[in-house]
Design an enzyme around this catalytic site. Structure first.
Site, PDB file in Angstrom:
ATOM      1  N   SER A  61      17.617  -7.948 -10.853  1.00  0.00           N
ATOM      2  CA  SER A  61      16.794  -6.738 -10.829  1.00  0.00           C
ATOM      3  C   SER A  61      17.335  -5.747 -11.840  1.00  0.00           C
ATOM      4  CB  SER A  61      16.824  -6.119  -9.423  1.00  0.00           C
ATOM      5  OG  SER A  61      16.259  -4.824  -9.419  1.00  0.00           O
ATOM      6  N   TYR A  66      21.567  -2.688  -1.461  1.00  0.00           N
ATOM      7  CA  TYR A  66      20.819  -3.620  -2.308  1.00  0.00           C
ATOM      8  C   TYR A  66      21.306  -3.547  -3.757  1.00  0.00           C
ATOM      9  CZ  TYR A  66      16.833  -5.715  -4.761  1.00  0.00           C
ATOM     10  OH  TYR A  66      16.045  -6.487  -5.575  1.00  0.00           O
ATOM     11  N   LYS A  74      23.047  -6.522  -6.035  1.00  0.00           N
ATOM     12  CA  LYS A  74      22.498  -6.981  -7.313  1.00  0.00           C
ATOM     13  C   LYS A  74      23.509  -6.816  -8.439  1.00  0.00           C
ATOM     14  CE  LYS A  74      18.428  -8.515  -6.178  1.00  0.00           C
ATOM     15  NZ  LYS A  74      18.110  -9.963  -6.315  1.00  0.00           N
ATOM     16  N   THR A 121       5.630  -6.568  -3.123  1.00  0.00           N
ATOM     17  CA  THR A 121       5.874  -7.633  -2.152  1.00  0.00           C
ATOM     18  C   THR A 121       5.796  -7.080  -0.732  1.00  0.00           C
ATOM     19  OG1 THR A 121       8.267  -7.331  -1.935  1.00  0.00           O
ATOM     20  CG2 THR A 121       7.495  -8.629  -3.830  1.00  0.00           C
TER      21      THR A 121
END
Length: 339
Positions: free
Chosen positions: A138, A151, A155, A188
């Site tokens: 990402s 998160y 990543k 999503t």
């Protein structure tokens, strides 16, 4: 021979869109996720598109389950050609409102899940000296934003881990390839089932792309794994380069805008989230590939198209440069003539 592909996080979102693309290619697709309803639905889609699916319910945070997935894949389809790590979990909240157990769970899935998948794949690829691993990264793995510290940290960790692994493979002279597809904000279902402590419904930071854009970039990375990473979406390129050139300025900008940019005006969802238990585990609970932002999500990306067609892009760029050069020459002549 059909390609054998393992996709984690395949029951929804980006993983599901990627599974569909491999189904169209006629691949043998091993579908891995916790939500059995979503897995059964995407298996039907892959079969209808011409591929052969194998459903493998598993939690990639558990290394034993990751190993069992790899073993089942090779029993059913033979050697794994491509392993795509895509599973993740998250919480939308300021850091001080995320509990230690939540932070550990996000790290276990979003970072260690990639480590576990990579280990299971390498155990089979290294002895054969072939195979490709794609880490779904990402832009937030290089440029962190507020409200997603766990998160973003995971990543970032994926980038560091993968860079280290790549140098080890180079040292060994291995023909196993590992690459990263760095993605933009994508529409999503995660924004409907993520654990959320914001005042409003969470959303991806615009511009938002459809999962199919991400899937095309991931498949291209798998087909051309010699590059260490691929940027998918113009916003990914802009974010990463802005962070490299103006990191302090971007810090202040995100401090001012990052909270509002990740929330709609809608009331946040209530009830279950998928952090510890999948929501799509029962009949009728399949969430599909798309989230709630179809109206504002882009189905195409000129940058991603350019990524997949480098020769055409180079030709257009060369033609544009020649035209610009010719235009400058004409301008100079006209200026001289006027004088």
């Amino acid at each position: 021979m059909p390609t054998t592909v393992v996709i984690t996080g395949a029951s929804a979102g980006i993983g599901r869109a990627t599974a569909r693309r491999y189904g169209r290619r006629g691949a043998d697709v091993v579908l891995v996720a916790r939500g059995e309803s979503g897995l059964e639905a995407v298996a039907d889609e892959v079969a209808a598109l011409g591929g052969r699916p194998l459903v493998q319910p598993a939690d990639m945070a558990d290394p034993a389950q990751a190993e069992a997935v790899a073993a089942a894949a090779e029993r059913e389809f033979g050697p794994i050609d491509v392993w795509i790590n895509c599973a993740f979990a998250s919480v939308f909240a300021p850091f001080d409102r995320i509990t230690p157990d939540e932070y550990r769970r996000i790290t276990d899935v979003t970072y260690l899940g990639f480590v576990n998948g990579t280990r299971a794949a390498l155990a089979r690829m290294l002895p054969r000296d072939r195979g490709t691993i794609v880490q779904v990264g990402s832009a937030l793995g290089e440029r962190s934003i507020p409200l997603q510290s766990a998160y973003c940290g995971a990543k970032h960790a994926i980038n560091g881990f993968t860079s280290s692994l790549r140098t080890e493979l180079l040292h060994r002279g291995s023909r196993v390839r590992v690459t990263v597809a760095q993605l933009p904000a994508v529409n999503t279902p995660q924004f409907d089932w993520v654990r959320n402590r914001l005042d409003h419904h969470p959303m991806p930071v615009p511009p938002i792309y459809q999962p199919e854009v991400a899937a095309r970039g991931i498949m291209y990375a798998a087909d051309h794994p010699r590059r260490k990473q691929y940027y998918v979406g113009a916003s990914t390129v802009a974010t990463i380069w802005a962070n490299r050139l103006f990191p302090a300025l971007l810090d202040r900008y995100l401090a001012r805008t990052g909270y509002d940019a990740q929330q709609t005006t809608a009331v946040p969802p209530t009830g279950e989230d998928n952090l510890f238990t999948p929501i799509d585990r029962g009949p009728g609970q399949d969430r599909g590939a798309h989230g709630a932002f179809d109206d504002s999500a882009h189905a195409r990306s000129w940058q991603e198209a350019a990524l997949r067609h480098p020769a055409t892009t180079a030709a257009f760029a060369g033609a544009a440069a020649c035209a610009a050069f010719a235009g400058v020459r004409r301008l100079r002549r006209s200026v001289k003539g006027a004088s």
